[in-house]
Design a protein around this motif. Structure first.
Motif, short mmCIF file in Angstrom:
data_model
loop_
_atom_site.label_atom_id
_atom_site.label_comp_id
_atom_site.label_asym_id
_atom_site.label_seq_id
_atom_site.Cartn_x
_atom_site.Cartn_y
_atom_site.Cartn_z
N TYR A 169 -8.82 0.58 -10.76
CA TYR A 169 -7.91 1.72 -10.70
C TYR A 169 -8.44 2.86 -11.58
CZ TYR A 169 -4.04 -1.01 -8.64
OH TYR A 169 -3.22 -1.76 -7.81
N THR A 170 -8.28 4.08 -11.10
CA THR A 170 -8.49 5.22 -11.98
C THR A 170 -7.23 5.44 -12.80
OG1 THR A 170 -7.62 6.83 -10.40
CG2 THR A 170 -9.98 6.28 -10.23
N ASP A 171 -7.36 6.21 -13.87
CA ASP A 171 -6.16 6.51 -14.66
C ASP A 171 -5.13 7.25 -13.82
OD1 ASP A 171 -7.35 5.32 -16.80
OD2 ASP A 171 -7.77 7.17 -17.91
N ASP A 172 -5.60 8.14 -12.95
CA ASP A 172 -4.68 8.90 -12.08
C ASP A 172 -3.91 7.96 -11.16
OD1 ASP A 172 -5.34 11.31 -13.19
OD2 ASP A 172 -6.84 11.81 -11.67
N GLU A 173 -4.59 6.94 -10.63
CA GLU A 173 -3.91 5.99 -9.74
C GLU A 173 -2.86 5.18 -10.49
OE1 GLU A 173 -7.16 4.90 -6.27
OE2 GLU A 173 -7.44 4.03 -8.27
N LEU A 174 -3.15 4.79 -11.71
CA LEU A 174 -2.18 4.05 -12.50
C LEU A 174 -0.95 4.90 -12.79
CD1 LEU A 174 -4.59 2.20 -14.97
CD2 LEU A 174 -3.29 1.18 -13.10
N VAL A 175 -1.18 6.15 -13.16
CA VAL A 175 -0.04 7.05 -13.41
C VAL A 175 0.76 7.26 -12.13
CG1 VAL A 175 0.59 9.40 -14.07
CG2 VAL A 175 -1.16 8.16 -15.37
N PHE A 176 0.07 7.34 -11.00
CA PHE A 176 0.74 7.47 -9.70
C PHE A 176 1.64 6.26 -9.44
CE2 PHE A 176 0.75 6.51 -5.14
CZ PHE A 176 1.19 7.71 -4.60
N LEU A 177 1.14 5.05 -9.71
CA LEU A 177 1.94 3.85 -9.48
C LEU A 177 3.14 3.80 -10.45
CD1 LEU A 177 -0.90 1.22 -8.95
CD2 LEU A 177 0.70 2.06 -7.22
N ILE A 178 2.94 4.24 -11.68
CA ILE A 178 4.06 4.30 -12.63
C ILE A 178 5.19 5.15 -12.06
CG2 ILE A 178 4.80 5.13 -14.90
CD1 ILE A 178 1.95 4.51 -15.89
N ALA A 179 4.83 6.22 -11.37
CA ALA A 179 5.83 7.15 -10.84
C ALA A 179 6.43 6.69 -9.52
CB ALA A 179 5.20 8.53 -10.67
N HIS A 180 5.66 5.96 -8.69
CA HIS A 180 6.09 5.76 -7.31
C HIS A 180 6.26 4.31 -6.86
CE1 HIS A 180 5.67 10.03 -6.45
NE2 HIS A 180 4.45 10.01 -6.98
N SER A 209 -4.77 7.48 5.89
CA SER A 209 -5.32 8.14 4.71
C SER A 209 -5.51 7.11 3.61
CB SER A 209 -4.39 9.26 4.23
OG SER A 209 -3.13 8.74 3.86
N LYS A 210 -6.35 7.44 2.64
CA LYS A 210 -6.69 6.47 1.60
C LYS A 210 -5.43 6.10 0.80
CE LYS A 210 -9.70 5.54 -2.32
NZ LYS A 210 -10.74 6.06 -3.24
N LEU A 264 0.85 -1.19 0.00
CA LEU A 264 0.00 0.00 0.00
C LEU A 264 0.89 1.24 0.00
CD1 LEU A 264 -2.69 -0.97 2.71
CD2 LEU A 264 -2.90 -1.17 0.22
N LEU A 265 0.55 2.20 -0.86
CA LEU A 265 1.30 3.45 -0.95
C LEU A 265 0.44 4.61 -0.48
CD1 LEU A 265 2.79 1.48 -2.95
CD2 LEU A 265 3.40 3.51 -4.28
N ASP A 266 1.03 5.50 0.34
CA ASP A 266 0.27 6.68 0.73
C ASP A 266 0.31 7.73 -0.38
OD1 ASP A 266 2.68 8.11 0.87
OD2 ASP A 266 2.79 8.02 3.06
N GLN A 267 -0.33 8.87 -0.16
CA GLN A 267 -0.47 9.86 -1.22
C GLN A 267 0.85 10.51 -1.61
OE1 GLN A 267 -3.38 10.19 -2.88
NE2 GLN A 267 -3.99 8.48 -1.55
N GLU A 315 5.71 3.75 1.04
CA GLU A 315 5.09 2.46 1.32
C GLU A 315 4.68 2.39 2.78
OE1 GLU A 315 6.17 -1.11 -1.23
OE2 GLU A 315 8.11 -0.35 -0.62
N LEU A 316 3.49 1.88 3.02
CA LEU A 316 2.98 1.73 4.37
C LEU A 316 3.30 0.35 4.91
CD1 LEU A 316 -0.57 3.27 3.76
CD2 LEU A 316 1.42 4.41 4.76
N LYS A 317 3.48 0.28 6.22
CA LYS A 317 3.64 -1.01 6.86
C LYS A 317 2.27 -1.68 6.98
CE LYS A 317 7.98 -0.38 9.30
NZ LYS A 317 8.71 -0.57 10.58
N LEU A 318 2.25 -2.99 6.69
CA LEU A 318 0.98 -3.71 6.57
C LEU A 318 0.75 -4.60 7.78
CD1 LEU A 318 1.15 -4.74 2.80
CD2 LEU A 318 0.34 -2.62 3.81
#
Length: 879
Positions: free
Chosen positions: A556-567, A536-537, A494-497, A501-504
């Motif tokens: 996934y939204t397109d914004d979330e996919l682009v976010f994952l590409i970056a982070h 946070s979400k 899980l990644l925060d905004q 990376e968050l601890k699970l």
């Protein structure tokens, strides 16, 4: 189709009536009349249900001379000779059986058994080729010690090679000589090998961890020694890796690789004498691409690793094929990952799985990695058995950890060294070594089809939890309308905004032991996993490292996919985010029918990739490549291939226009001009350079034409030269460039294979006519599998737009070639026939045309079992 043929059923397995302790073979080699003398030391098998069962030996295309039992010549009334069997009743509990027969290797176009290639003798006995050499119990659960004496003309065949260790040699009359080989380890007949001819060797030595010196030899035709250094180095690297990773040392005095140009497969792991297709041995920078070097490294590793996973422990019957192949593919993938880029290797393996195996799982040939039945075993050397099989093995490691997996491997060898065993034996060793219940996991062996995971995420601000609900399902496949839930290892993060990376911590667990990535055990049709301490979400990173061979659906939204590409820190998940975005976009464009235009969001994401220095260039290259047309084909019902191609090509052109400056800058940065050197790092640099070049080639500018011409002319390696040629032949003046390349490389068979494939894959008008004309080229031969694959196979399997031309001529061409090949080499014919497997996915017009050609093949009198099985299953899919 009305013809019925009897399938072999896995559950009908019966132990052999006899076992063979020892085999003494003598070969008197002549091209058209080789004499084979066999001496079998037999004993009845107490495990067979019938105490007085006759001995039934397999034999095909053999001329029987004589049979002796315990020194007494048998009369014709004392045995029964059938078309494919030799039956001898009333044998004592122990006996010595001597058989003399002759064969004609020169006329053997099937390339199964003993055959002649370029004047030299070679064998290929997997799966059932030994029966084409002599009468034998040709099944993998009959293991014997082999002694082989080869007699041949000394001038024509100065090199005589066999399994095991060379123990004697000498001269005979009439300019003949002999060599005797003894294999001290029991093996089934499919691992037998013999090579004889005019060959030269490149040799070195390897010292094992225990101090033993092993000769490592690569044998090739004269003049090819300078192309063997990479294969030799790969063999030594594989030997060292297997010792370090699994504690497995080589067990003979010499490890031999022999290259042959006429070969149905990539390579074969015969004990101590591995026979390879030249494609996976011969390489130097001027003639081989980085992909070729990678392939040699992987295939040499694969065949060497079979020494333990396949040879020392083999499969009881051919239904257990994935026991050795899936396991050994996993081992060669791990080898490649450890000596190269693990991230790039993983993504590349997943792409192969999705483009080759997922369609197989969704089509008429769908079968579990341990099939339940077959008509022809050669048809089960499939992506499912190999690639999906390797993913099943990888899941053991994901579930048990690397240390636990090694414990399971150690127990497997301790229990079963020298035995022919089953997939269950492997699973039980893993289970027992780790005290881990794998009962449900074993369903991966028995159920076909690709499971689907549908995942939903719910964030609860008040409770500070994030819940993942996972639903698994599996599609109906031939003979399996309903499936039980699998045990699926599902790796998540899980990644925060901010991209951290968050601890699970799962609900009810101690937060002190939390990690940022973990494997969830999905065992039910529906399960919910609740993570606590989430303020946070988050954006979920799912199926990390592709932890299971499944399809994933998450909204996934397109914004979330682009976010994952970056982070995203997981390389596979990062690439997957981009791939998911691109698949979604291309399918939307296909359905809309509009002229493709790259969205600003995508252009910005690609621009960031092209300007980042911290990422592996090979990973960037993979992220810049659009999903293939063949991969997208599977996501569309009633697909129009021409429309799909237009959309794919249109988006490529749009990206090239929008990113021209970034692509050109990245190309110049990677195109350093330093002398060629093969390494993972340098290959990654070239891959990014040439991906950029492929985009720039879409721009109709004089500058880009000059760029392509300069790279082609100045390249000191085949990787760069071929990348430029691939683009040049899509432009005006293609014939000039093709003629130039052919003139340069007309004497190199493997390079000419690349030349054939480039033209077969072209999307220019008239490709089918050019392919037909190329079949008359002096460098093409319909009897050579490499030529067939490079020209006919490339066109029929990979050229989506030309093969699926609306007039149906591509289908008629493919059917003609299948029928032609079926009379020469049924194995290759069946593989070509697989190009018809996806006919039910096509729009109605093309679907009808393809079905008609399938029916035409099916009506052919005398069709081989190999081709019949593929065609009949394809037709049944439309019923």
């Amino acid at each position: 189709m009305t013809e019925q043929r009897t399938a072999i059923q896995r559950l009908d397995y019966t132990p052999p009536a006899f076992l063979i302790d020892r085999v003494d073979l003598t070969f008197e080699l002549e091209e058209t009349h080789t004499r084979v003398l066999s001496r079998l030391v037999l004993k009845r098998n107490p495990a067979h249900p019938t105490a007085d069962a006759p001995l039934v030996l397999n034999g095909e295309e053999l001329s029987l001379e004589s049979i002796k039992v315990d020194g007494r010549q048998l009369t014709p009334g004392e045995y029964e000779l059938g078309d494919v069997t030799l039956t001898i009743p009333n044998l004592p509990a122990e006996a010595i059986l001597e058989i003399a027969n002759t064969i004609n290797p020169l006329s053997n176009t099937t390339l199964s058994g003993l055959y002649v290639s370029s004047g030299n003798f070679f064998t290929q006995c997997e799966a059932e080729g030994f029966r084409r050499i002599t009468y034998y119990l040709d099944r993998p659960d009959v293991m014997a010690k082999f002694t082989t004496t080869i007699v041949a003309d000394k001038t024509r065949y100065p090199v005589l090679l066999g399994n095991g260790n060379r123990v004697g040699q000498g001269n005979l009359d009439k300019n003949r000589h002999w060599v005797k080989w003894v294999d001290p380890f029991k093996k089934p007949s499919y691992l037998f090998a013999l090579v004889a001819g005019k060959l030269v060797v490149l040799a070195d030595r390897h010292t094992t961890a225990s101090g033993k010196t092993v000769n490592v030899e690569v044998w090739v035709e004269p003049g090819e020694q300078d192309k063997c250094h990479h294969a030799l180095a790969s063999a030594k690297a594989a030997m060292k890796w297997d010792e370090e990773r699994f504690g497995l040392e080589y067990d003979l005095d010499t490890y031999m690789i022999v290259a042959v140009s006429d070969f149905n497969m990539g390579a074969m792991e015969n004990k101590g004498l591995n026979i390879f297709n030249t494609k996976y041995v011969l390489a130097k920078p001027e003639t081989a691409t980085d992909v070729d070097f990678d392939g040699i490294e992987a295939v040499v590793g694969h065949e060497y690793f079979h020494n333990w996973t396949g040879n020392r422990v083999t499969c009881r019957d051919w239904f257990q094929l994935s026991l050795k192949e899936g396991l050994t593919v996993f081992r060669d993938q791990e080898f490649s990952s450890d000596i190269g880029s693990r991230a790039v290797q993983r993504i590349s393996n997943v792409r192969v799985l999705r483009e080759r195996q997922f369609p197989e799982d969704a089509g008429p040939q769908a079968h579990p990695i341990r099939p339940d039945s077959y008509l022809e075993i050669n048809n089960f050397y499939t992506a499912t058995v190999y690639e999906k099989g390797s993913e099943v093995v990888r899941m053991y490691q994901t579930l048990l950890g690397r240390e636990g997996f090694r414990k399971g491997m150690d127990l497997y060898f301790k229990r079963h060294d020298g035995q022919a065993v089953t997939c269950d034996d492997f699973a039980n060793a893993m289970q027992d070594a780790n005290q881990f219940d794998l009962t449900q996991f074993k369903r991966w062996y028995s159920q076909a089809g690709t499971p689907q995971l549908t995942v939903e995420g719910v964030f609860d601000q008040a409770a500070q939890t994030f819940a993942l609900t996972v639903r698994q399902s599996a599609p109906a496949t031939p003979g399996q309308p309903e499936k039980l839930p699998y045990h699926i290892p599902f790796a998540v993060g899980l990644l925060d905004q901010n991209g951290s990376e968050l601890k699970l911590t799962l609900q009810g667990e101690d937060a002190a032991e939390a990690a940022t990535s973990r494997v969830l055990h999905v065992r039910e049709a529906e399960q919910t996993f609740v993570f606590t301490g989430i303020s946070s979400k988050p954006v979920p990173s799912l199926l990390r490292d592709f932890s299971a061979p499944v399809k994933l659906d998450y909204p996934y939204t397109d914004d979330e996919l682009v976010f994952l590409i970056a982070h995203d820190t997981d390389p596979f998940a990062r690439w997957e985010a981009g791939n998911t975005y691109l698949v979604r976009l291309l399918l939307q464009l296909y359905r809309a029918g509009d002229t493709p235009k790259a969205p600003e969001q995508l252009v910005a994401a690609f621009a960031r990739l092209l300007t980042q220095d911290r990422l592996d260039p090979a990973l960037v290259a993979l992220m810049l490549e659009l999903p293939s047309e063949n991969y997208l084909f599977e996501a569309i019902n009633d697909v129009d291939p021409a429309r799909l191609h237009a959309v794919h090509h249109g988006l490529t052109q749009s990206l090239a226009r929008e990113l021209r400056s970034q692509l050109f800058a990245a190309y110049q940065k990677q195109h350093t001009g330093v002398p060629y050197r093969y390494s993972a790092e340098e290959a990654g640099r070239r891959s990014l350079q040439n991906v950029c070049l492929s985009y720039l080639a879409e721009l109709d500018e004089p500058m880009m034409a000059e760029l392509l011409s300069n790279q082609y002319r100045r390249a000191d390696n085949m990787t760069d030269r071929l990348a430029a040629l691939k683009a040049l032949i899509q432009r005006d003046g293609a014939e000039t460039w093709l003629d130039d390349f052919a003139t340069m490389w007309q004497d190199d068979a493997l390079v000419m294979d690349k030349w054939f494939a480039l033209q077969a894959l072209s999307d220019r008008p008239g490709t089918l006519s050019r392919v037909q004309k190329l079949m008359e080229h002096p460098a093409f031969a319909i009897t050579n599998p490499n030529k067939v694959r490079s020209l006919i196979g490339a066109f029929c399997h990979s050229n989506l737009v030309a093969f699926h031309a609306a007039d149906g001529y591509g289908y008629a061409f493919a059917a003609d070639r299948v029928l032609q090949l079926d009379k020469l080499n049924p194995q290759i014919a069946a593989r070509m026939a697989a190009c018809f497997n996806r006919w039910t996915r096509l729009e109605p017009g093309r679907r009808a045309l393809m079905k008609a050609e399938l029916e035409r093949i099916a009506r052919e009198p005398g069709l081989s079992s190999d081709t019949f099985e593929i065609v009949s299953k394809a037709l049944q899919a439309g019923q």
